[in-house]
Design a protein around this motif. Structure first.
Motif, mmCIF file in Angstrom:
data_model
loop_
_atom_site.group_PDB
_atom_site.id
_atom_site.type_symbol
_atom_site.label_atom_id
_atom_site.label_comp_id
_atom_site.label_asym_id
_atom_site.label_seq_id
_atom_site.Cartn_x
_atom_site.Cartn_y
_atom_site.Cartn_z
ATOM 1 N N THR A 32 32.344 62.418 40.761
ATOM 2 C CA THR A 32 32.736 63.686 40.150
ATOM 3 C C THR A 32 34.148 63.593 39.574
ATOM 4 O OG1 THR A 32 33.422 64.435 42.345
ATOM 5 C CG2 THR A 32 31.272 65.204 41.541
ATOM 6 N N ASN A 33 34.740 62.409 39.632
ATOM 7 C CA ASN A 33 36.077 62.182 39.092
ATOM 8 C C ASN A 33 36.221 60.689 38.820
ATOM 9 O OD1 ASN A 33 36.261 61.844 42.153
ATOM 10 N ND2 ASN A 33 38.190 60.937 41.444
ATOM 11 N N PHE A 34 37.338 60.310 38.213
ATOM 12 C CA PHE A 34 37.649 58.896 38.008
ATOM 13 C C PHE A 34 38.827 58.526 38.909
ATOM 14 C CE2 PHE A 34 35.653 60.148 34.017
ATOM 15 C CZ PHE A 34 34.722 59.144 33.851
ATOM 16 N N ASN A 35 38.706 57.378 39.572
ATOM 17 C CA ASN A 35 39.789 56.847 40.396
ATOM 18 C C ASN A 35 40.406 55.660 39.675
ATOM 19 O OD1 ASN A 35 39.398 58.610 42.664
ATOM 20 N ND2 ASN A 35 37.576 57.430 43.167
ATOM 21 N N VAL A 36 41.691 55.747 39.433
ATOM 22 C CA VAL A 36 42.419 54.712 38.710
ATOM 23 C C VAL A 36 43.478 54.133 39.642
ATOM 24 C CG1 VAL A 36 43.910 54.224 36.722
ATOM 25 C CG2 VAL A 36 42.042 55.897 36.518
ATOM 26 N N THR A 37 43.616 52.828 39.632
ATOM 27 C CA THR A 37 44.684 52.192 40.404
ATOM 28 C C THR A 37 45.669 51.531 39.449
ATOM 29 O OG1 THR A 37 45.181 50.588 42.155
ATOM 30 C CG2 THR A 37 43.371 50.047 40.688
ATOM 31 N N LEU A 38 46.937 51.525 39.830
ATOM 32 C CA LEU A 38 47.975 50.880 39.021
ATOM 33 C C LEU A 38 49.168 50.549 39.894
ATOM 34 C CD1 LEU A 38 50.357 53.191 38.553
ATOM 35 C CD2 LEU A 38 48.750 54.041 36.869
ATOM 36 N N ARG A 39 50.035 49.708 39.347
ATOM 37 C CA ARG A 39 51.289 49.357 40.024
ATOM 38 C C ARG A 39 52.470 49.872 39.208
ATOM 39 N NH1 ARG A 39 50.919 45.890 44.259
ATOM 40 N NH2 ARG A 39 48.961 44.730 44.472
ATOM 41 N N ARG A 41 56.904 49.858 39.763
ATOM 42 C CA ARG A 41 58.101 49.585 40.574
ATOM 43 C C ARG A 41 57.747 48.967 41.929
ATOM 44 N NH1 ARG A 41 60.618 55.465 39.343
ATOM 45 N NH2 ARG A 41 58.375 55.848 39.386
ATOM 46 N N GLY A 42 56.786 48.045 41.900
ATOM 47 C CA GLY A 42 56.460 47.283 43.087
ATOM 48 C C GLY A 42 55.519 47.948 44.065
ATOM 49 N N ARG A 43 55.056 49.149 43.755
ATOM 50 C CA ARG A 43 54.129 49.852 44.647
ATOM 51 C C ARG A 43 52.814 50.109 43.919
ATOM 52 N NH1 ARG A 43 56.848 55.124 47.007
ATOM 53 N NH2 ARG A 43 54.781 55.244 48.010
ATOM 54 N N ARG A 44 51.753 50.205 44.710
ATOM 55 C CA ARG A 44 50.429 50.457 44.147
ATOM 56 C C ARG A 44 50.013 51.890 44.476
ATOM 57 N NH1 ARG A 44 44.856 46.907 45.139
ATOM 58 N NH2 ARG A 44 43.713 47.768 43.361
ATOM 59 N N TYR A 45 49.357 52.522 43.511
ATOM 60 C CA TYR A 45 48.964 53.913 43.639
ATOM 61 C C TYR A 45 47.501 54.089 43.234
ATOM 62 C CZ TYR A 45 54.048 54.551 43.514
ATOM 63 O OH TYR A 45 55.392 54.463 43.763
ATOM 64 N N VAL A 46 46.932 55.202 43.676
ATOM 65 C CA VAL A 46 45.634 55.651 43.197
ATOM 66 C C VAL A 46 45.849 56.979 42.475
ATOM 67 C CG1 VAL A 46 43.344 56.495 43.846
ATOM 68 C CG2 VAL A 46 44.332 54.530 45.027
ATOM 69 N N VAL A 47 45.272 57.071 41.286
ATOM 70 C CA VAL A 47 45.334 58.312 40.515
ATOM 71 C C VAL A 47 43.918 58.876 40.424
ATOM 72 C CG1 VAL A 47 46.050 59.419 38.371
ATOM 73 C CG2 VAL A 47 47.225 57.331 39.157
ATOM 74 N N ARG A 48 43.722 60.044 41.007
ATOM 75 C CA ARG A 48 42.447 60.743 40.886
ATOM 76 C C ARG A 48 42.519 61.620 39.635
ATOM 77 N NH1 ARG A 48 38.913 61.225 44.996
ATOM 78 N NH2 ARG A 48 38.480 63.416 44.533
ATOM 79 N N VAL A 49 41.632 61.343 38.694
ATOM 80 C CA VAL A 49 41.622 62.063 37.425
ATOM 81 C C VAL A 49 40.357 62.916 37.375
ATOM 82 C CG1 VAL A 49 41.656 61.870 34.907
ATOM 83 C CG2 VAL A 49 42.844 60.155 36.315
ATOM 84 N N GLY A 50 40.524 64.209 37.329
ATOM 85 C CA GLY A 50 39.366 65.087 37.269
ATOM 86 C C GLY A 50 39.788 66.535 37.192
#
Length: 295
Positions: A32-39, A41-50
């Protein structure tokens, strides 16, 4: 990659909070949404787009409130940033559970405390307005949506709503807690030391029986494991009355998952085989209804 997924990647990468986003990629898992991962400044994140999905009762202000409450008591990853249609979380190095993993008695014993903390500790940490999640309201609303949309399943709706009416009567009055309301095994992450509970978009005030039933039906727990779950959650011997209410809520959970998929067949733009998912849950529902009639 679809046009919608490409747009989600671009939207996640363009957030003003980033310095120099790298390794932007779809994480997968969302239907029901898109999950995007990225780095960055040396940290990794998850972006929930919806964005909001009123057809499914998904309102992102409610997801944010529930996730923040869950994060405050250590159930969910911290919220790094939020704006309309966007939720940025710390990435947790972990693996999602499978149905088979949840059916392991040792794993089930690890999962149970999370439910108690969600229902009581996260409930106490809630701030601001939040939604309720009463499965029978959801079912009635889904039926109206399916009729209005000319669903190929429209001919089944009267019979399904009659079943829902019987189940609601069998469950009777309920205790109110903060429910996660979407206990699919993939929403439980194991980092090797502890478990995390993610994906709070359906969270809301509800009966604890719904989460217990959802865990059982989504993971194929045995009758022995279901009895263990109920006795340890409620800290009391299992009664015939509770067993019947639980059986009714299992049916309601599966009916909701079935009708959710029927609605998604009509309206979702995410690349997922909803027709097959509908058929899978109809089969599980038929088996649960048979068991319920025997109690």
């Amino acid at each position: 990659m679809t046009e919608a997924s490409e747009a989600a990647l671009a939207r996640a990468a363009a957030l003003s909070i980033w310095s120099d986003p790298q390794e932007v990629a779809l994480l997968g898992g969302g239907i029901t949404n898109f999950n995007v991962t990225l780095r960055d400044r040396g940290r990794r994140y998850v972006v929930r787009v919806g964005d909001d999905i009123p057809l499914h009762g998904i309102m992102r202000f409610n997801e944010l409130a529930a996730h923040r409450a869950a994060a405050a008591v250590g159930l969910a990853p911290p919220v790094v940033h939020a704006e309309p249609g966007i939720l940025v979380l710390d990435f947790i190095e972990s693996a999602p559970l499978t149905e088979a993993a949840v059916r392991d008695d040792a794993m089930l014993a690890r999962i149970l405390p999370l439910l108690g903390r969600c229902h009581r500790e996260a409930m106490a940490a809630l701030r601001g307005p939040v939604l309720s999640f009463w499965v029978f309201h959801v079912l009635r609303d889904y039926a109206a949506t399916l009729r209005a949309g000319g669903s190929p399943h429209a001919g089944e709706l009267d019979a399904l709503l009659r079943i829902a009416e019987r189940l609601e009567a069998a469950i009777g009055p309920v205790e109110i807690v903060l429910g996660h309301n979407d206990l699919l095994p993939a929403n439980l992450l194991d980092d090797g030391e502890r478990l995390w509970l993610i994906d709070w978009e359906y969270a809301g005030l509800n009966s604890p029986l719904f989460d217990l039933a959802g865990l059982a039906t989504n993971c194929g727990l045995s009758a022995r494991q279901e009895a263990w779950l109920l006795e340890h959650y409620f800290e009391a011997p299992l009664t015939d009355a509770l067993a019947r209410r639980f059986a009714a809520m299992k049916c309601a959970s599966l009916l909701r998952e079935t009708m959710w998929s029927m609605v998604s067949e009509l309206h979702s733009e995410i690349d997922f085989d909803y027709a097959a998912y509908t058929a899978e849950n109809r089969a599980r529902l038929a088996a649960a209804l048979k068991d319920f009639e025997l109690l």
